[in-house]
Design a protein around this motif. Structure first.
Motif, short mmCIF file in Angstrom:
data_model
loop_
_atom_site.label_atom_id
_atom_site.label_comp_id
_atom_site.label_asym_id
_atom_site.label_seq_id
_atom_site.Cartn_x
_atom_site.Cartn_y
_atom_site.Cartn_z
N ASN A 20 0.89 -1.13 -0.04
CA ASN A 20 0.07 -0.03 -0.02
C ASN A 20 1.21 1.14 0.11
O ASN A 20 0.66 2.21 0.68
CB ASN A 20 -1.10 -0.03 1.02
N ALA A 21 1.84 1.26 -1.05
CA ALA A 21 2.90 2.33 -0.96
C ALA A 21 2.08 3.87 -1.20
O ALA A 21 2.22 4.87 -0.60
CB ALA A 21 3.74 2.28 -2.27
N LYS A 22 0.85 3.62 -2.16
CA LYS A 22 0.04 4.94 -2.39
C LYS A 22 -0.58 5.41 -1.03
O LYS A 22 -0.82 6.48 -0.88
CB LYS A 22 -0.80 4.71 -3.38
N GLY A 23 -1.18 4.60 -0.18
CA GLY A 23 -1.87 4.84 1.15
C GLY A 23 -0.85 5.51 2.14
O GLY A 23 -1.07 6.65 2.63
N LEU A 24 0.25 5.03 2.00
CA LEU A 24 1.45 5.26 2.94
C LEU A 24 1.93 6.53 2.46
O LEU A 24 2.30 7.61 3.43
CB LEU A 24 2.52 4.50 2.88
N ALA A 25 2.00 6.89 1.25
CA ALA A 25 2.44 7.98 0.62
C ALA A 25 1.55 9.29 0.93
O ALA A 25 1.99 10.44 1.29
CB ALA A 25 2.67 8.04 -1.10
N GLY A 26 0.28 9.03 0.82
CA GLY A 26 -0.74 9.88 1.12
C GLY A 26 -0.56 10.27 2.66
O GLY A 26 -0.88 11.46 3.03
N ALA A 27 -0.56 9.41 3.42
CA ALA A 27 -0.25 9.86 5.10
C ALA A 27 1.06 10.43 5.31
O ALA A 27 1.21 11.43 5.88
CB ALA A 27 -0.35 8.55 5.81
N LEU A 28 1.98 10.22 4.67
CA LEU A 28 3.40 11.00 4.85
C LEU A 28 3.12 12.33 3.89
O LEU A 28 3.76 13.13 4.68
CB LEU A 28 4.52 10.15 4.07
N SER A 29 2.19 12.44 3.10
CA SER A 29 2.07 13.70 2.52
C SER A 29 1.37 14.51 3.50
O SER A 29 1.79 15.65 3.55
CB SER A 29 1.38 13.86 1.15
N GLY A 30 0.50 13.90 4.15
CA GLY A 30 -0.14 14.93 5.17
C GLY A 30 0.83 15.14 6.44
O GLY A 30 0.76 16.53 6.81
N ALA A 31 1.84 14.37 6.60
CA ALA A 31 2.94 14.74 7.54
C ALA A 31 3.65 15.59 7.15
O ALA A 31 4.46 16.53 7.72
CB ALA A 31 3.84 13.41 7.85
N VAL A 32 4.17 15.66 5.72
CA VAL A 32 4.98 16.86 5.14
C VAL A 32 4.35 18.01 5.12
O VAL A 32 4.64 18.98 5.68
CB VAL A 32 5.26 16.65 3.68
N ALA A 89 2.93 21.34 -4.47
CA ALA A 89 2.31 22.61 -4.49
C ALA A 89 1.74 23.02 -3.12
O ALA A 89 1.38 22.41 -2.29
CB ALA A 89 1.05 22.58 -5.37
N LEU A 90 2.05 24.41 -3.00
CA LEU A 90 1.46 24.92 -1.64
C LEU A 90 0.18 24.82 -1.31
O LEU A 90 -0.27 24.33 0.07
CB LEU A 90 2.00 26.55 -1.60
N ALA A 91 -0.71 24.85 -2.33
CA ALA A 91 -2.14 24.72 -2.22
C ALA A 91 -2.42 23.30 -1.60
O ALA A 91 -3.06 23.01 -0.75
CB ALA A 91 -2.93 24.63 -3.52
N LYS A 95 -4.16 22.19 2.00
CA LYS A 95 -5.51 21.35 2.21
C LYS A 95 -5.16 20.02 2.88
O LYS A 95 -6.01 19.49 3.68
CB LYS A 95 -5.76 20.89 0.45
N LEU A 96 -4.05 19.49 2.92
CA LEU A 96 -3.53 18.08 3.57
C LEU A 96 -3.29 18.34 4.94
O LEU A 96 -3.49 17.20 5.87
CB LEU A 96 -2.18 17.56 2.93
N SER A 97 -2.88 19.82 5.45
CA SER A 97 -2.38 19.79 6.85
C SER A 97 -3.66 19.89 7.82
O SER A 97 -4.58 20.56 7.44
CB SER A 97 -1.61 20.93 6.88
N VAL A 98 -3.59 19.50 8.93
CA VAL A 98 -4.53 19.63 10.34
C VAL A 98 -4.06 20.70 10.83
O VAL A 98 -4.88 21.33 11.76
CB VAL A 98 -4.43 18.49 11.22
N VAL A 99 -2.90 21.51 10.66
CA VAL A 99 -2.55 22.96 11.17
C VAL A 99 -3.28 23.85 10.43
O VAL A 99 -3.06 24.03 9.31
CB VAL A 99 -0.76 22.90 11.30
N LYS A 100 -3.99 24.80 11.17
CA LYS A 100 -4.68 25.90 10.44
C LYS A 100 -4.16 27.27 11.02
O LYS A 100 -3.69 27.36 12.33
CB LYS A 100 -6.17 25.51 10.89
N ASP A 101 -4.42 28.30 10.62
CA ASP A 101 -3.94 29.63 10.92
C ASP A 101 -5.35 30.15 12.02
O ASP A 101 -6.32 29.94 11.62
CB ASP A 101 -3.79 30.40 9.93
N LEU A 102 -4.89 30.71 12.75
CA LEU A 102 -5.79 31.72 13.59
C LEU A 102 -6.33 32.95 12.55
O LEU A 102 -5.54 33.30 11.80
CB LEU A 102 -5.20 32.22 14.83
N THR A 103 -7.25 33.50 12.86
CA THR A 103 -7.97 34.49 11.99
C THR A 103 -7.03 35.98 12.38
O THR A 103 -6.99 36.78 11.77
CB THR A 103 -9.30 34.84 12.35
#
Length: 164
Positions: A20-32, A89-91, A95-103
């Protein structure tokens, strides 16, 4: 332009026993993505912190963003090692990150609390990546995710202790 200069990166099958390299890469992309967003947020707070905790928060955030920058490279290179493409891409990072900016720019105490919450959320995602890696015969990713989770757990603790 020579043909060598026209190579476009693409995913490829890498046979190391990892499933499941694709699934692992998706999770690693979220980590990046989490790592890059947290680097920026930590750096922005580092630049803008003021008040009685200035010195300690300024130095703590300096140590944290400097530790995370090479980690982002290590995570992205793991994606490539399992034959997949890293975020480009920065976009996509946003999109992938759980880290969000405060307003708006928070107070020093709110900065510290916000970063502590972000580090804890990122640690949880690394715990999920560890399980996914273990389930897919990928001890290298599990080891990397374990080390990254340990950093984020420690960072959250240090920030929570500072906010008291």
């Amino acid at each position: 332009m020579t043909e060598q200069m026209k190579v476009v990166p693409k995913a490829e099958k890498v046979d190391t026993g990892v499933e499941n390299a694709k699934g692992l890469a998706g999770a690693l992309s979220g980590a990046v993505a989490d790592t890059y967003r947290l680097i920026f947020k930590t750096h922005a707070y580092h630049w803008n912190v003021e008040g009685p905790l200035f010195y300690s928060v300024h130095h703590l955030t300096d140590a944290q963003y400097n530790e995370m920058f090479p980690a982002a490279d290590e995570l992205a290179e793991r994606i490539r090692a399992i034959g997949q493409l890293a975020p480009h891409a920065l976009a996509e990072v946003m999109k992938l990150s759980v880290v969000k900016d405060l307003t708006s720019l928070p107070s020093t105490l709110e900065m510290v609390e916000d970063l502590a919450q972000d580090h804890a959320a990122v640690a949880v995602r690394f715990h999920e990546l560890i399980k996914l890696a273990d389930d897919n015969n990928d001890p290298v990713t599990a080891d990397l995710a374990t080390r990254r989770s340990a950093f984020h757990e420690q960072a959250a603790w240090m920030l929570r202790a500072t906010a008291k």
